[in-house]
Design an enzyme around this catalytic site. Structure first.
Site, PDB file in Angstrom:
ATOM      1  CE1 TYR A 109      -3.659   2.585   0.683  1.00 15.48           C
ATOM      2  CE2 TYR A 109      -1.874   3.673   1.856  1.00 15.48           C
ATOM      3  CZ  TYR A 109      -3.115   3.718   1.264  1.00 15.48           C
ATOM      4  OH  TYR A 109      -3.807   4.894   1.236  1.00 15.48           O
ATOM      5  CD  GLU A 197      -5.669   4.662  -1.675  1.00 14.81           C
ATOM      6  OE1 GLU A 197      -6.586   4.426  -2.479  1.00 14.81           O
ATOM      7  OE2 GLU A 197      -5.834   4.674  -0.440  1.00 14.81           O
TER       8      GLU A 197
END
Ligand code: ADP
Ligand code: MG
Length: 398
Positions: A109, A197
């Protein structure tokens, strides 16, 4: 403003981030054709909507033939994709991205956000990629690596290496991690993003570091500096009430309740919404007419709020400093004369030219409910809405 995954990938790749081969399609036939054109044996078709969580909701499908691509995309086009980020109404699928399937070894992530406490860009990373950050922070908070960037010097290589090591990335891949992190950071700052992101950032079995998903949000107030970004806007993904307002230069946030609010200034808007809630109501929106609003602008705002089917009462709350109460009153009257309004309207004016404004409202002969304080205004709005609603129910019963 949000953009699509395929757009964010193109932006990031211009800053040196590696992304898989992919192509956009507007129909199932085109999707199959795109895959043939690209070559290879396995592809992933991905619904392009402004929301994450598509994988779990059926918006990401692995295919290994033309027929499979056609079938998968036929189930997507024209449908609404409902993920945990879209709300129950979902988001329409009108574009699909066809991407080469990548052999994944590890998912990481990676997020870049603006941290208001430190007033810095903050990098948030976790070795637990693939999961949403909310789940990571709930289930594996210890896996989260954070780093802030000193704006005067930018993101340094040593910081990137530190992050890579904390994530347990092999030494031979660290240079690719540095390139990815610096690319995302440069895209974030140079394009005035508020969020980047990459989830997941993957390490492939053939040792490449690839951004497999990408999301970017931009600061609306800085879009004028980046015409190439504002062009990427896709209104089909926005709340139609909000895009209509943005086109008219008004700032509007749609909410779930039924009391329409026309206010000047974001602070007053927040206070107004709080007071409405305190009085037992729920705001339907947050509309800020800003400073120096002309009667025309007020009328525009009014029409916009009225076009929202959920609105069952309207509260106009203006504290005029730069604004003028008489202009606001004129705007309200202009709108009420043009549009058939069958919901109660409460107006509370204070500040600049308030007497003139009150007089205009009083002499208009229109059924406008006036109030002096904010509390009184909120109570009257909620009260008028409740008695209006009970009358409607009575009518329906009889
Ligand atoms: P979302 O976050 O909206 O669910 P992602 O793009 O992250 O969508 O895709 C979900 C999952 O699908 C990823 O975590 C990854 O495991 C898999 N995936 C996505 N794109 C590819 C690809 N090109 N090759 C292989 N797997 C993929
Ligand atoms: Mg994702």
């Amino acid at each position: 403003m949000d953009i699509h995954e395929y757009q964010a990938k193109e932006v990031l790749s211009n800053f040196g981030v590696t992304v898989p081969d992919g192509a956009l399609a507007y129909s199932p036939e085109q999707a199959a054709y795109r895959a043939r054109e690209m070559g290879g044996e396995r592809w992933v078709v991905k619904a392009q909507v402004h929301a994450g969580g598509r994988g779990k909701a059926g918006g990401v499908k692995v295919c290994d033939s033309d027929a499979a691509i056609q079938e998968a995309t036929e189930g997507m086009f024209g449908k609404k994709l409902v993920t945990h980020q879209t709300g129950p109404e979902g988001k329409g699928i009108y574009r699909v991205y066809v991407e080469a399937a990548v052999p994944i070894d590890r998912e990481i992530y990676l997020g870049f956000v603006l941290d208001r406490t430190t007033q810095r860009v903050m990098i948030v990373a976790s070795a637990e990629g693939g999961m949403e950050i909310e789940d990571i922070s709930a289930n594996r908070p210890d896996s989260i690596v954070r780093a802030t960037v000193e704006p005067a010097v930018g993101l340094r290589e040593f910081q990137c290496r530190q992050i890579a090591f904390k994530l347990g990335v092999e030494a031979t891949l660290v240079q690719q991690m540095v390139r990815t992190l610096q690319g995302c950071y440069r895209a974030f700052t140079e394009l005035d993003a508020t969020m980047v992101e990459v989830n997941p950032l993957v390490i492939t079995s053939d040792n490449r570091v690839i951004a497999l998903d990408a999301k970017m949000t931009f600061d609306d107030n800085a879009l004028f500096r980046h015409p190439q970004i504002s062009e990427l806007r896709d209104k089909s993904q926005e709340d139609p009430r909000e895009s209509r307002a943005a086109d008219r230069g008004l700032s509007y946030v749609g909410l779930e309740g039924n009391i329409g609010c026309i206010v000047n200034g974001a602070g007053l808007a927040m206070a107004t919404m709080d007071t409405i809630k305190l009085a037992g109501g729920e705001p339907a929106n947050f509309l800020d007419i800003g400073g120096g609003a002309t009667p025309e602008r007020v009328a525009k705002a009014f029409r916009l709020v009225l076009s929202d089917k959920n609105v069952q009462a309207i509260l106009v709350n203006i504290f005029a400093g730069i604004n003028r109460c008489d202009w606001v009153a004129e705007g309200v009257i202009q709108a009420l004369k043009e549009v058939q309004v069958d919901v109660p309207v409460v107006v509370r004016l204070a500040g600049n030219n308030v007497e003139a404004g009150q007089k205009i409202l009083a002499q208009s002969g229109l059924p406008i409910i006036r109030a002096t304080t904010l509390q009184e205004a909120a109570e009257r709005t909620v009260g008028a809405w409740q008695s209006d609603a009970s009358q409607t129910t009575l009518k329906a019963v009889s």
